[in-house]
Structures are given as structure tokens and as C-alpha cells.
Write a protein that holds these residues in place. Structure first.
Motif, PDB file in Angstrom:
ATOM      1  N   PRO A 177      38.164  53.983  71.445  1.00  0.00           N
ATOM      2  CA  PRO A 177      39.610  52.143  70.824  1.00  0.00           C
ATOM      3  C   PRO A 177      38.861  52.076  69.942  1.00  0.00           C
ATOM      4  CG  PRO A 177      38.489  52.832  73.252  1.00  0.00           C
ATOM      5  CD  PRO A 177      37.487  53.328  73.151  1.00  0.00           C
ATOM      6  N   ALA A 178      40.521  51.661  69.335  1.00  0.00           N
ATOM      7  CA  ALA A 178      40.723  51.186  68.354  1.00  0.00           C
ATOM      8  C   ALA A 178      41.616  49.919  67.811  1.00  0.00           C
ATOM      9  CB  ALA A 178      39.977  51.933  66.541  1.00  0.00           C
ATOM     10  N   THR A 179      42.290  49.256  66.457  1.00  0.00           N
ATOM     11  CA  THR A 179      43.555  48.886  66.576  1.00  0.00           C
ATOM     12  C   THR A 179      43.784  49.486  65.513  1.00  0.00           C
ATOM     13  OG1 THR A 179      42.752  46.819  67.008  1.00  0.00           O
ATOM     14  CG2 THR A 179      44.503  46.958  65.793  1.00  0.00           C
ATOM     15  N   LYS A 180      45.421  50.207  66.094  1.00  0.00           N
ATOM     16  CA  LYS A 180      45.798  50.597  64.532  1.00  0.00           C
ATOM     17  C   LYS A 180      47.017  50.911  64.428  1.00  0.00           C
ATOM     18  CE  LYS A 180      43.852  55.656  66.444  1.00  0.00           C
ATOM     19  NZ  LYS A 180      44.232  56.789  66.329  1.00  0.00           N
ATOM     20  N   ARG A 181      47.547  50.758  62.921  1.00  0.00           N
ATOM     21  CA  ARG A 181      48.668  50.480  62.411  1.00  0.00           C
ATOM     22  C   ARG A 181      49.833  51.758  62.786  1.00  0.00           C
ATOM     23  NH1 ARG A 181      48.507  46.515  57.778  1.00  0.00           N
ATOM     24  NH2 ARG A 181      46.696  48.271  57.286  1.00  0.00           N
ATOM     25  N   PHE A 182      50.735  51.523  62.449  1.00  0.00           N
ATOM     26  CA  PHE A 182      52.073  52.243  62.348  1.00  0.00           C
ATOM     27  C   PHE A 182      53.342  51.580  61.196  1.00  0.00           C
ATOM     28  CE2 PHE A 182      49.688  53.387  66.801  1.00  0.00           C
ATOM     29  CZ  PHE A 182      49.661  54.672  66.250  1.00  0.00           C
ATOM     30  N   LEU A 183      53.544  52.777  60.726  1.00  0.00           N
ATOM     31  CA  LEU A 183      54.781  52.240  60.297  1.00  0.00           C
ATOM     32  C   LEU A 183      56.225  53.039  60.139  1.00  0.00           C
ATOM     33  CD1 LEU A 183      53.905  52.883  56.493  1.00  0.00           C
ATOM     34  CD2 LEU A 183      54.188  50.120  57.784  1.00  0.00           C
ATOM     35  N   HIS A 184      56.793  52.454  61.254  1.00  0.00           N
ATOM     36  CA  HIS A 184      58.067  53.076  62.141  1.00  0.00           C
ATOM     37  C   HIS A 184      59.256  52.929  61.174  1.00  0.00           C
ATOM     38  CE1 HIS A 184      61.166  54.161  64.950  1.00  0.00           C
ATOM     39  NE2 HIS A 184      60.068  54.346  65.761  1.00  0.00           N
ATOM     40  N   PRO A 185      60.477  53.485  61.042  1.00  0.00           N
ATOM     41  CA  PRO A 185      61.552  53.871  59.770  1.00  0.00           C
ATOM     42  C   PRO A 185      62.377  52.576  60.521  1.00  0.00           C
ATOM     43  CG  PRO A 185      61.516  56.326  61.303  1.00  0.00           C
ATOM     44  CD  PRO A 185      60.083  55.037  61.211  1.00  0.00           C
ATOM     45  N   VAL A 186      62.299  52.480  61.561  1.00  0.00           N
ATOM     46  CA  VAL A 186      63.064  50.945  62.348  1.00  0.00           C
ATOM     47  C   VAL A 186      62.828  50.070  62.856  1.00  0.00           C
ATOM     48  CG1 VAL A 186      64.698  50.342  64.798  1.00  0.00           C
ATOM     49  CG2 VAL A 186      64.499  53.634  63.360  1.00  0.00           C
ATOM     50  N   VAL A 187      61.605  49.716  62.956  1.00  0.00           N
ATOM     51  CA  VAL A 187      61.233  48.692  63.559  1.00  0.00           C
ATOM     52  C   VAL A 187      60.030  48.712  62.807  1.00  0.00           C
ATOM     53  CG1 VAL A 187      61.852  48.740  65.980  1.00  0.00           C
ATOM     54  CG2 VAL A 187      59.318  49.266  64.977  1.00  0.00           C
ATOM     55  N   GLY A 188      59.621  48.726  61.772  1.00  0.00           N
ATOM     56  CA  GLY A 188      58.707  48.390  60.488  1.00  0.00           C
ATOM     57  C   GLY A 188      57.251  48.757  60.876  1.00  0.00           C
ATOM     58  N   LEU A 189      56.866  47.692  60.595  1.00  0.00           N
ATOM     59  CA  LEU A 189      55.584  47.886  60.450  1.00  0.00           C
ATOM     60  C   LEU A 189      54.453  47.493  62.263  1.00  0.00           C
ATOM     61  CD1 LEU A 189      52.261  48.520  59.723  1.00  0.00           C
ATOM     62  CD2 LEU A 189      52.190  45.821  59.304  1.00  0.00           C
ATOM     63  N   LEU A 190      53.908  48.017  62.467  1.00  0.00           N
ATOM     64  CA  LEU A 190      52.760  47.987  64.368  1.00  0.00           C
ATOM     65  C   LEU A 190      51.703  47.790  63.957  1.00  0.00           C
ATOM     66  CD1 LEU A 190      55.610  50.091  64.833  1.00  0.00           C
ATOM     67  CD2 LEU A 190      55.311  49.049  67.253  1.00  0.00           C
ATOM     68  N   GLU A 191      51.529  46.890  64.541  1.00  0.00           N
ATOM     69  CA  GLU A 191      49.724  46.397  64.828  1.00  0.00           C
ATOM     70  C   GLU A 191      49.522  46.700  66.388  1.00  0.00           C
ATOM     71  OE1 GLU A 191      46.438  43.077  64.057  1.00  0.00           O
ATOM     72  OE2 GLU A 191      46.832  44.456  62.445  1.00  0.00           O
ATOM     73  N   LEU A 192      48.784  48.193  67.299  1.00  0.00           N
ATOM     74  CA  LEU A 192      49.425  48.494  68.235  1.00  0.00           C
ATOM     75  C   LEU A 192      46.994  48.838  68.294  1.00  0.00           C
ATOM     76  CD1 LEU A 192      51.736  50.826  68.672  1.00  0.00           C
ATOM     77  CD2 LEU A 192      51.726  48.258  69.604  1.00  0.00           C
ATOM     78  N   ASP A 193      47.032  48.297  70.229  1.00  0.00           N
ATOM     79  CA  ASP A 193      45.464  48.460  69.897  1.00  0.00           C
ATOM     80  C   ASP A 193      45.000  50.154  71.065  1.00  0.00           C
ATOM     81  OD1 ASP A 193      44.036  46.314  69.574  1.00  0.00           O
ATOM     82  OD2 ASP A 193      45.222  45.183  71.785  1.00  0.00           O
ATOM     83  N   CYS A 194      45.005  50.718  70.578  1.00  0.00           N
ATOM     84  CA  CYS A 194      44.386  52.342  71.047  1.00  0.00           C
ATOM     85  C   CYS A 194      43.862  52.221  72.056  1.00  0.00           C
ATOM     86  CB  CYS A 194      44.663  53.467  69.493  1.00  0.00           C
ATOM     87  SG  CYS A 194      44.118  54.649  70.064  1.00  0.00           S
ATOM     88  N   GLY A 195      44.626  52.382  73.613  1.00  0.00           N
ATOM     89  CA  GLY A 195      43.050  52.804  74.421  1.00  0.00           C
ATOM     90  C   GLY A 195      42.842  54.267  74.574  1.00  0.00           C
ATOM     91  N   VAL A 196      41.550  54.943  75.089  1.00  0.00           N
ATOM     92  CA  VAL A 196      41.628  56.541  74.754  1.00  0.00           C
ATOM     93  C   VAL A 196      40.262  56.314  76.594  1.00  0.00           C
ATOM     94  CG1 VAL A 196      40.668  58.530  74.332  1.00  0.00           C
ATOM     95  CG2 VAL A 196      40.902  56.504  72.954  1.00  0.00           C
ATOM     96  N   LEU A 197      41.570  57.013  77.090  1.00  0.00           N
ATOM     97  CA  LEU A 197      41.041  57.365  78.786  1.00  0.00           C
ATOM     98  C   LEU A 197      40.791  58.861  78.535  1.00  0.00           C
ATOM     99  CD1 LEU A 197      43.234  55.523  81.212  1.00  0.00           C
ATOM    100  CD2 LEU A 197      41.320  55.069  80.175  1.00  0.00           C
ATOM    101  N   LEU A 198      39.229  59.182  78.664  1.00  0.00           N
ATOM    102  CA  LEU A 198      38.499  60.754  79.146  1.00  0.00           C
ATOM    103  C   LEU A 198      38.936  61.388  79.932  1.00  0.00           C
ATOM    104  CD1 LEU A 198      35.098  59.698  77.549  1.00  0.00           C
ATOM    105  CD2 LEU A 198      37.794  60.196  76.764  1.00  0.00           C
TER     106      LEU A 198
END
Length: 286
Positions: A222-243
Motif C-alpha cells: 500500500p502507498a499513496t500515488k499521484r496520477f495526472l489525468h488529461p481531463v480532471v488533472g492531478l489526483l492523489e490516491l491511496d493505493c491498497g493491495v489485496l493478495l
């Protein structure tokens, strides 16, 4: 290849599923039970004509990638997936390596996560399934040729993949991809998939080769990731991982904290959907 048996198996598999079983809205009243052909084709990432020919016993022999996509679309169990491979004369995937078959229960969880981007990824980075919001956030993996559905390969060989992230975050993503692949390759020395991917990228990418030689090892966490979307712009999202250890699958879920700008943008992205995404290449089929 037993075309008649394959056609019958596909028709029966389609008839037993309801739209809600695969995360689709019921829509108008249906004259016959089950999913429509176009719905199965869309879920499997193939053309309606190609799928129709398979159901009519006149289609070409599907590739292994296409069989795996059909098994996911029809929510087949492991035994049903193996039967599908046998009908086409293919040897089913080994169950002690990373499999392209996603268990129906995991797909059911994915379908229920309608308000969070989520996707099923192998520990080697192959994107196997996405919900609608994940496609809106990072693009529809099923619309790409099979070789271009691997996150690690795309990150190092496809410059457009890096446009998803802020430039200052790219070094961390590069380290994470390499360290995770090295850990998988060491954990499964008899599995040819991670070793082949590492060899390919060492030869094709100087950056990958340099990082590989640093011998860093870490699993995806799990981590925090930032995404650059062409329409809505910058998003900071928490990334959870289930195995899912048995199949070496990860269910990766991205969430935004309520009350933040990223949460509002994610809600907007649900509305925008795929409408304004950059078009992807037309999928190729065997």
C-alpha cells in the motif's frame, strides 16, 4: 480443436450469467436469459464478429491470451477454464505459476467497487481485469495488444505510460517496478515468465538494466500515488493491495480521502468515464 463443443460451451456459459454477475446494468428486458454476445465480447476485449463466429462453430482457433480473456468474461472456475483450453487443443496453464485466470470471486469483488478505480494485476505486472473507473483513470488495458498490458514493460518501453504520473514521481515508480520484479523472479525460479521479462527489459532499457544491477528487492505494498489525468488533472490516491497468493494476483484499489480535491475529481471522473480519454489502438485478434 472441437469447434462444436467449444461453441456449445460458450453459449451455455453466456446463458447462465446475468448482467449483475459481471457488473453490468440490467438494461431493457431481455427476450432470452443470460448475457448478450456483444457483452461477452466487450468483457473479453474482442470484436463481436469474432466471438459470434466462435459460437457458430466457424471461428479460428483462439490464442491462449484470448482463451484466458474468455474464461474471465464468462467467470469460469479453474476446472471450467481448463476444459475451455482442452476444447481448443491447448494445454491449460500450470497452477503453480502466475495465472492469467482470475477467480470468479475476485472478479465479483472488482465489479462491486464501482466508486473506486480497481484492477487485478499479476505479480509480474500483467493487467488481467479492470473496472470502469480504472479504465477511465489509466486507460483500457484490454484495448491494447497483449504484450502492451504489462505495467512494467509499458513503463520502461512506452513513453506514453509515464505521462500518467508527475515527472518528479517517475524515479520512485521505476525503482518499485524493478524491485518488485526481482523479488518475484527470485521467489519463483522455475517460472519462466518473470525471468523472461527481466531479460527482455535489461536488453531494451538502459534504465531498467542499471536499476536491476542495484539488486533492490521489495514487494508491492500500500502507498499513496499521484496520477495526472488529461481531463480532471492531478489526483492523489491511496493505493491498497489485496493478495491472492494461490494465483499470484493482486487486487489493486485506489481511493481518495473524503473531503479532498482528489475525492471530488474522482467523482467527476465517474461521470466523465471514458468519453475524453485519448483513444487507444484498435485491439488485434488472432
Amino acid at each position: 480443436m472441437n469447434r462444436a463443443e467449444l461453441a456449445d460451451f460458450l453459449r451455455r456459459g453466456r446463458a447462465r450469467l446475468e448482467p449483475s454477475d459481471v457488473g453490468l446494468a440490467p438494461g431493457a428486458r431481455r427476450r432470452t436469459p443470460g448475457l448478450r454476445r456483444e457483452e461477452v465480447a466487450s468483457l473479453a476485449g474482442m470484436s463481436v464478429d469474432y466471438y459470434t463466429r466462435l459460437e457458430q462453430s466457424r471461428g479460428p482457433r483462439p490464442s491462449r491470451q484470448m482463451l484466458a480473456a474468455l474464461a474471465r468474461a464468462l467467470r469460469l472456475t479453474d476446472d471450467e477454464r481448463d476444459h475451455l483450453f482442452h476444447l481448443t487443443g491447448e494445454e491449460p496453464p500450470r497452477r503453480d505459476t502466475s495465472s492469467a485466470h482470475v477467480r470468479p470471486g475476485l472478479l465479483l469483488v472488482l465489479d462491486r467497487l464501482y466508486d473506486s478505480p480497481a484492477q487485478v494485476v499479476t505479480d509480474c505486472g500483467e493487467v488481467l481485469a479492470q473496472n470502469a473507473l480504472a479504465k477511465a483513470l489509466v486507460g483500457d488495458a484490454s484495448a491494447r495488444p497483449p504484450r502492451e498490458r504489462n505495467l512494467t514493460r509499458r513503463f520502461f518501453l512506452d513513453p506514453t505510460a509515464r505521462a500518467l504520473f508527475p515527472p518528479e514521481d517517475l524515479p520512485r515508480h521505476a525503482h518499485d517496478h524493478v524491485a518488485a520484479l526481482r523479488a518475484v523472479a527470485a521467489a519463483r525460479p522455475d517460472d519462466p515468465v518473470p525471468a523472461a521479462l527481466a531479460a527482455e527489459l535489461r536488453a531494451a532499457s538502459e534504465e531498467f538494466a542499471r536499476l536491476w544491477d542495484e539488486h533492490e528487492v521489495s514487494l508491492r505494498r500500500p502507498a499513496t500515488k499521484r496520477f495526472l489525468h488529461p481531463v480532471v488533472g492531478l489526483l492523489e490516491l491511496d493505493c491498497g493491495v489485496l493478495l491472492s497468493h494461490e494465483a499470484h494476483h493482486h487486487l489493486v484499489i485506489h481511493t481518495a480521502r473524503p473531503g479532498t480535491a482528489s475525492h471530488e475529481k474522482l467523482q467527476l471522473l465517474r461521470v466523465v468515464g471514458l468519453q475524453d480519454m485519448t483513444p487507444h489502438p484498435t485491439p488485434t485478434h488472432p
